[in-house]
Write a protein that holds these residues in place. Structure first.
Motif, PDB file in Angstrom:
ATOM      1  N   HIS A 130      -4.204  -8.960   4.322  1.00  0.00           N
ATOM      2  CA  HIS A 130      -3.454 -10.089   5.399  1.00  0.00           C
ATOM      3  C   HIS A 130      -1.752  -9.333   5.456  1.00  0.00           C
ATOM      4  O   HIS A 130      -1.634  -9.041   5.860  1.00  0.00           O
ATOM      5  CB  HIS A 130      -3.454 -11.410   5.420  1.00  0.00           C
ATOM      6  CG  HIS A 130      -5.099 -11.428   6.562  1.00  0.00           C
ATOM      7  ND1 HIS A 130      -4.994 -10.879   7.896  1.00  0.00           N
ATOM      8  CD2 HIS A 130      -6.344 -11.980   6.406  1.00  0.00           C
ATOM      9  CE1 HIS A 130      -6.317 -11.582   7.927  1.00  0.00           C
ATOM     10  NE2 HIS A 130      -6.973 -11.966   7.303  1.00  0.00           N
ATOM     11  N   LEU A 133      -1.383  -5.545   6.295  1.00  0.00           N
ATOM     12  CA  LEU A 133      -1.264  -5.955   7.690  1.00  0.00           C
ATOM     13  C   LEU A 133      -0.370  -6.599   8.089  1.00  0.00           C
ATOM     14  O   LEU A 133       0.595  -5.887   9.645  1.00  0.00           O
ATOM     15  CB  LEU A 133      -2.546  -6.806   7.821  1.00  0.00           C
ATOM     16  CG  LEU A 133      -4.035  -5.523   7.934  1.00  0.00           C
ATOM     17  CD1 LEU A 133      -5.013  -6.462   8.130  1.00  0.00           C
ATOM     18  CD2 LEU A 133      -4.012  -3.912   8.556  1.00  0.00           C
ATOM     19  N   THR A 134       0.532  -7.432   7.629  1.00  0.00           N
ATOM     20  CA  THR A 134       1.498  -7.796   8.701  1.00  0.00           C
ATOM     21  C   THR A 134       2.752  -6.830   7.859  1.00  0.00           C
ATOM     22  O   THR A 134       3.607  -6.966   8.731  1.00  0.00           O
ATOM     23  CB  THR A 134       1.888  -9.705   7.956  1.00  0.00           C
ATOM     24  OG1 THR A 134       0.817 -10.362   7.553  1.00  0.00           O
ATOM     25  CG2 THR A 134       3.167 -10.101   8.622  1.00  0.00           C
ATOM     26  N   ASP A 137       2.127  -4.040  10.857  1.00  0.00           N
ATOM     27  CA  ASP A 137       2.017  -4.262  12.335  1.00  0.00           C
ATOM     28  C   ASP A 137       4.061  -4.819  12.584  1.00  0.00           C
ATOM     29  O   ASP A 137       3.996  -4.370  13.486  1.00  0.00           O
ATOM     30  CB  ASP A 137       1.352  -5.515  12.415  1.00  0.00           C
ATOM     31  CG  ASP A 137       1.427  -5.909  13.787  1.00  0.00           C
ATOM     32  OD1 ASP A 137       0.346  -5.551  14.364  1.00  0.00           O
ATOM     33  OD2 ASP A 137       1.770  -7.392  13.975  1.00  0.00           O
ATOM     34  N   ILE A 172      -8.227  -8.616  12.111  1.00  0.00           N
ATOM     35  CA  ILE A 172      -7.256  -7.615  12.559  1.00  0.00           C
ATOM     36  C   ILE A 172      -6.920  -7.976  14.176  1.00  0.00           C
ATOM     37  O   ILE A 172      -6.122  -7.231  14.277  1.00  0.00           O
ATOM     38  CB  ILE A 172      -7.036  -6.094  12.347  1.00  0.00           C
ATOM     39  CG1 ILE A 172      -8.553  -5.658  12.983  1.00  0.00           C
ATOM     40  CG2 ILE A 172      -7.916  -5.791  10.590  1.00  0.00           C
ATOM     41  CD1 ILE A 172      -8.508  -4.394  12.624  1.00  0.00           C
ATOM     42  N   TYR A 175      -3.186  -8.794  14.725  1.00  0.00           N
ATOM     43  CA  TYR A 175      -2.314  -7.729  14.808  1.00  0.00           C
ATOM     44  C   TYR A 175      -2.238  -6.618  15.618  1.00  0.00           C
ATOM     45  O   TYR A 175      -2.613  -5.532  16.147  1.00  0.00           O
ATOM     46  CB  TYR A 175      -2.650  -6.691  13.395  1.00  0.00           C
ATOM     47  CG  TYR A 175      -2.805  -7.572  11.643  1.00  0.00           C
ATOM     48  CD1 TYR A 175      -1.926  -8.324  11.747  1.00  0.00           C
ATOM     49  CD2 TYR A 175      -4.031  -8.266  11.606  1.00  0.00           C
ATOM     50  CE1 TYR A 175      -1.472  -9.023  10.495  1.00  0.00           C
ATOM     51  CE2 TYR A 175      -4.016  -9.209  10.563  1.00  0.00           C
ATOM     52  CZ  TYR A 175      -2.985  -9.174   9.775  1.00  0.00           C
ATOM     53  OH  TYR A 175      -2.904 -10.081   8.586  1.00  0.00           O
ATOM     54  N   HIS A 176      -1.576  -6.334  16.712  1.00  0.00           N
ATOM     55  CA  HIS A 176      -1.652  -6.286  18.113  1.00  0.00           C
ATOM     56  C   HIS A 176      -0.828  -4.884  18.105  1.00  0.00           C
ATOM     57  O   HIS A 176      -1.189  -3.578  18.318  1.00  0.00           O
ATOM     58  CB  HIS A 176      -1.001  -6.643  19.142  1.00  0.00           C
ATOM     59  CG  HIS A 176      -1.259  -8.249  19.630  1.00  0.00           C
ATOM     60  ND1 HIS A 176      -2.825  -8.472  20.564  1.00  0.00           N
ATOM     61  CD2 HIS A 176      -0.521  -9.278  19.629  1.00  0.00           C
ATOM     62  CE1 HIS A 176      -3.035  -9.969  19.564  1.00  0.00           C
ATOM     63  NE2 HIS A 176      -2.035 -10.681  19.355  1.00  0.00           N
ATOM     64  N   VAL A 178      -0.749  -3.207  15.371  1.00  0.00           N
ATOM     65  CA  VAL A 178      -1.943  -2.188  14.253  1.00  0.00           C
ATOM     66  C   VAL A 178      -2.847  -1.868  15.384  1.00  0.00           C
ATOM     67  O   VAL A 178      -2.811  -0.716  15.411  1.00  0.00           O
ATOM     68  CB  VAL A 178      -2.416  -3.344  13.606  1.00  0.00           C
ATOM     69  CG1 VAL A 178      -3.610  -2.466  12.916  1.00  0.00           C
ATOM     70  CG2 VAL A 178      -1.310  -3.074  12.426  1.00  0.00           C
TER      71      VAL A 178
END
Length: 205
Positions: A130, A133-134, A137, A172, A175-176, A178
């Motif tokens: 996360h 991924l943050t 994103d 996920i 995470y728009h 992404v």
């Protein structure tokens, strides 16, 4: 040209995907990891680390998915995928390091727990997933691709383990940017999907 492959390996998938996207002729050779084929002398002669993927090109052996992408991009002059510009090349290298670092020890490791029974601390690797991924994103909030105005090997290096992160219990869905980026990769000519396992969040979806 032969690519030694295991379908459920994200590392193998990224190499397979890139070769398909640039439309080169190659033979896909399945390696039976379940029987330990990757730890037997014939395969170890190709890659002493006993890992897929491995590319064999007229006697020249290239282990490692990222090395394979770099080699093939250079061989075929794919400067759109791997630019010669120093600044863009440096940015791509940054993301290749992320693929080998935060991605490998985040979403990749989380998936290894559920799909292959790896002995990692699940909460720890999910938290790492996360975190990266943050950051990704946020990077994609105002751009379509990670480095240039089109896909590069940086995008392909990150795709496989991010798209199947839910198999490692990494959600996920929020995470728009992404998600938009994943769809763009999947719309590229020559795209090859990464086979889905019924593991983690995928087991209940």
């Amino acid at each position: 040209m032969k690519l030694y492959d295991f379908p459920l390996s994200g590392h193998a998938h990224r190499a397979h995907l890139f070769l398909s996207l640039i439309d080169v002729d190659f033979e896909l050779v399945a390696v039976d990891l379940a029987s330990g084929e990757h730890k037997k002398p014939p395969f170890l002669a190709l890659n002493p680390f006993g890992q897929v993927p491995v590319l064999e090109d007229d006697g020249f052996i290239v282990p490692d998915s990222i090395a394979i992408m770099v080699y093939v991009a250079k061989k075929y002059g794919k400067t759109d995928w791997l630019p010669e510009d120093p600044q863009q090349a440096a940015q791509i290298q940054r993301w290749l390091s992320v693929a080998a670092g935060q991605i490998a020890y985040g979403p990749c490791a989380a998936r290894l727990v559920t799909v292959f029974g790896a002995d990692f601390n699940a909460n720890e690797v999910i938290a790492r997933a996360h975190s990266i991924l943050t950051l990704i994103d946020a990077e994609l909030a105002n751009r379509d691709w990670l480095v240039t105005n089109r896909a590069t090997i940086a995008d392909i290096a990150l795709y496989s383990y991010i798209v199947q992160a839910p198999e490692g219990n990494v959600d996920i869905s929020f995470y728009h940017d992404v998600a938009k980026w994943l769809r763009q990769i999947e719309a590229l000519p020559g795209f090859v999907p990464f086979p889905t396992s019924k593991a983690g969040l995928r087991a209940i979806s």
